[in-house]
Write a protein that holds these residues in place. Structure first.
Motif, PDB file in Angstrom:
ATOM      1  N   LEU A  19       0.962  -1.009   0.348  1.00 22.37           N
ATOM      2  CA  LEU A  19      -0.228  -0.001  -0.014  1.00 22.37           C
ATOM      3  C   LEU A  19       0.816   1.595   0.266  1.00 22.37           C
ATOM      4  N   TRP A  20       2.249   0.921   1.106  1.00 24.76           N
ATOM      5  CA  TRP A  20       3.399   2.461   1.124  1.00 24.76           C
ATOM      6  C   TRP A  20       4.039   2.436  -0.346  1.00 24.76           C
ATOM      7  N   PHE A  21       4.220   1.449  -1.681  1.00 21.25           N
ATOM      8  CA  PHE A  21       4.699   1.994  -2.674  1.00 21.25           C
ATOM      9  C   PHE A  21       3.838   2.329  -3.521  1.00 21.25           C
ATOM     10  N   GLY A  22       2.883   1.239  -3.291  1.00 15.20           N
ATOM     11  CA  GLY A  22       1.375   2.022  -4.296  1.00 15.20           C
ATOM     12  C   GLY A  22       1.469   3.855  -3.946  1.00 15.20           C
ATOM     13  N   THR A  23       1.114   3.907  -3.213  1.00 16.60           N
ATOM     14  CA  THR A  23       0.702   4.972  -3.220  1.00 16.60           C
ATOM     15  C   THR A  23       1.732   6.527  -3.619  1.00 16.60           C
ATOM     16  N   GLU A  24       2.795   5.786  -3.506  1.00 12.11           N
ATOM     17  CA  GLU A  24       4.405   6.382  -4.081  1.00 12.11           C
ATOM     18  C   GLU A  24       4.020   6.899  -4.904  1.00 12.11           C
ATOM     19  N   TYR A  25       3.879   5.613  -5.846  1.00 12.80           N
ATOM     20  CA  TYR A  25       3.755   5.659  -7.197  1.00 12.80           C
ATOM     21  C   TYR A  25       2.714   6.569  -8.074  1.00 12.80           C
ATOM     22  N   ILE A  26       1.048   6.536  -7.174  1.00  9.69           N
ATOM     23  CA  ILE A  26       0.332   7.847  -7.442  1.00  9.69           C
ATOM     24  C   ILE A  26       0.787   9.324  -6.972  1.00  9.69           C
ATOM     25  N   LEU A  27       1.586   9.510  -6.235  1.00  7.69           N
ATOM     26  CA  LEU A  27       1.199  10.865  -5.865  1.00  7.69           C
ATOM     27  C   LEU A  27       3.003  11.296  -6.317  1.00  7.69           C
ATOM     28  N   SER A  28       3.452  11.012  -6.205  1.00  4.70           N
ATOM     29  CA  SER A  28       4.832  11.523  -6.929  1.00  4.70           C
ATOM     30  C   SER A  28       5.391  10.306  -8.037  1.00  4.70           C
ATOM     31  N   PRO A  29       5.501   9.911  -9.338  1.00  8.96           N
ATOM     32  CA  PRO A  29       5.882   8.813  -9.928  1.00  8.96           C
ATOM     33  C   PRO A  29       7.133   8.618 -10.619  1.00  8.96           C
ATOM     34  N   ILE A  52      -0.041   3.841 -12.938  1.00  9.89           N
ATOM     35  CA  ILE A  52      -0.742   1.823 -13.263  1.00  9.89           C
ATOM     36  C   ILE A  52       0.198   1.249 -12.491  1.00  9.89           C
ATOM     37  N   LYS A  53       1.697   1.443 -12.271  1.00  8.23           N
ATOM     38  CA  LYS A  53       1.828   0.469 -11.082  1.00  8.23           C
ATOM     39  C   LYS A  53       1.218   0.994  -9.947  1.00  8.23           C
ATOM     40  N   GLY A  54       1.390   2.242  -9.506  1.00  3.01           N
ATOM     41  CA  GLY A  54       0.504   2.569  -8.139  1.00  3.01           C
ATOM     42  C   GLY A  54      -0.425   1.932  -7.695  1.00  3.01           C
ATOM     43  N   ILE A  55      -1.246   1.717  -8.752  1.00  2.35           N
ATOM     44  CA  ILE A  55      -2.869   1.801  -8.707  1.00  2.35           C
ATOM     45  C   ILE A  55      -3.209   0.401  -8.784  1.00  2.35           C
ATOM     46  N   ARG A  56      -2.193  -0.722  -9.142  1.00  2.79           N
ATOM     47  CA  ARG A  56      -1.699  -1.896  -9.838  1.00  2.79           C
ATOM     48  C   ARG A  56      -1.750  -2.568  -7.679  1.00  2.79           C
ATOM     49  N   ASP A  57      -1.205  -1.717  -7.824  1.00  2.00           N
ATOM     50  CA  ASP A  57      -0.306  -2.247  -6.274  1.00  2.00           C
ATOM     51  C   ASP A  57      -1.094  -1.449  -5.268  1.00  2.00           C
ATOM     52  N   VAL A  58      -1.414  -0.611  -4.893  1.00  2.00           N
ATOM     53  CA  VAL A  58      -2.914  -0.182  -3.996  1.00  2.00           C
ATOM     54  C   VAL A  58      -4.731  -1.204  -4.145  1.00  2.00           C
ATOM     55  N   VAL A  59      -4.312  -1.734  -5.380  1.00  2.00           N
ATOM     56  CA  VAL A  59      -5.586  -2.555  -5.216  1.00  2.00           C
ATOM     57  C   VAL A  59      -5.365  -3.956  -4.524  1.00  2.00           C
ATOM     58  N   LEU A  60      -3.785  -4.465  -5.032  1.00  2.00           N
ATOM     59  CA  LEU A  60      -3.662  -6.041  -4.806  1.00  2.00           C
ATOM     60  C   LEU A  60      -3.193  -5.805  -3.513  1.00  2.00           C
ATOM     61  N   ALA A  61      -3.323  -4.672  -2.793  1.00  2.00           N
ATOM     62  CA  ALA A  61      -3.217  -4.520  -1.301  1.00  2.00           C
ATOM     63  C   ALA A  61      -3.959  -4.276  -0.395  1.00  2.00           C
ATOM     64  N   LEU A  62      -5.413  -4.149  -0.859  1.00  2.00           N
ATOM     65  CA  LEU A  62      -6.547  -3.317  -0.564  1.00  2.00           C
ATOM     66  C   LEU A  62      -7.335  -5.442  -0.709  1.00  2.00           C
ATOM     67  N   VAL A  63      -7.050  -6.203  -1.453  1.00  2.00           N
ATOM     68  CA  VAL A  63      -7.472  -7.756  -2.270  1.00  2.00           C
ATOM     69  C   VAL A  63      -6.825  -8.015  -0.610  1.00  2.00           C
ATOM     70  N   LEU A  64      -5.979  -8.593  -0.245  1.00  2.00           N
ATOM     71  CA  LEU A  64      -4.922  -8.860   0.840  1.00  2.00           C
ATOM     72  C   LEU A  64      -5.937  -8.623   1.598  1.00  2.00           C
ATOM     73  N   GLY A  65      -6.324  -6.925   2.417  1.00  3.37           N
ATOM     74  CA  GLY A  65      -6.645  -6.729   3.548  1.00  3.37           C
ATOM     75  C   GLY A  65      -7.725  -6.327   3.332  1.00  3.37           C
ATOM     76  N   ILE A  66      -8.590  -6.909   2.632  1.00  3.40           N
ATOM     77  CA  ILE A  66      -9.778  -7.203   3.051  1.00  3.40           C
ATOM     78  C   ILE A  66      -9.826  -8.650   3.581  1.00  3.40           C
TER      79      ILE A  66
END
Length: 141
Positions: A19-29, A52-66
């Protein structure tokens, strides 16, 4: 400390890390991208591909989190195993494009392998759950 608690802590750590590094790619690629390991990056309008990589990583993290929060441990194990393929894919991408071998192995491959190990540990933990004994059907009197 129980195996279940250790596995939960490891899974939570992976979720927060992804989630952290996915967000980093979204906020400051543009500042995050060099750490990926490739020798060059898109510029100008090409930065959108990094998001796109950031969004992918955030979604992957959210699936695991749920799955973790809802207690779906066996599904969490399977998701960790499958999602590790994304990190192995990142490793392969870096190596194929003549990027940093150290980053490919030390970041992407290590992350993927630890996800596989955690997934297998959770799978092992959930396979040991005892099934309830079958209750015999009532017999007519």
């Amino acid at each position: 400390m129980s195996l279940k608690k250790i596995n939960t802590i490891l899974a939570a750590a992976f979720i927060l890390f992804i989630l952290w590094f996915g967000t980093e790619y979204i906020l400051s690629p543009e500042t995050t991208a060099p750490g990926y390991g490739l020798p060059s990056w898109p510029s100008g309008d090409g930065d959108g591909f990094l998001v796109i990589k950031g969004i992918r990583d955030v979604v992957l993290a959210l699936v695991l989190g749920i799955l973790l929060v809802t207690g779906q441990r066996r599904a969490l194990a399977w998701a960790l195993l499958v999602e590790a393929l994304a990190a192995y894919g990142d490793m392969t991408n870096v190596l194929v494009h003549h990027g940093s071998v150290a980053t490919a192995l030390g970041v992407h491959c290590l992350t993927a392998t630890l996800m596989v190990v955690n997934g297998l540990l959770i799978m092992r933990e959930t396979s040991k759950v005892a099934t309830a004994p079958a209750t015999p059907a009532p017999q007519p009197a």
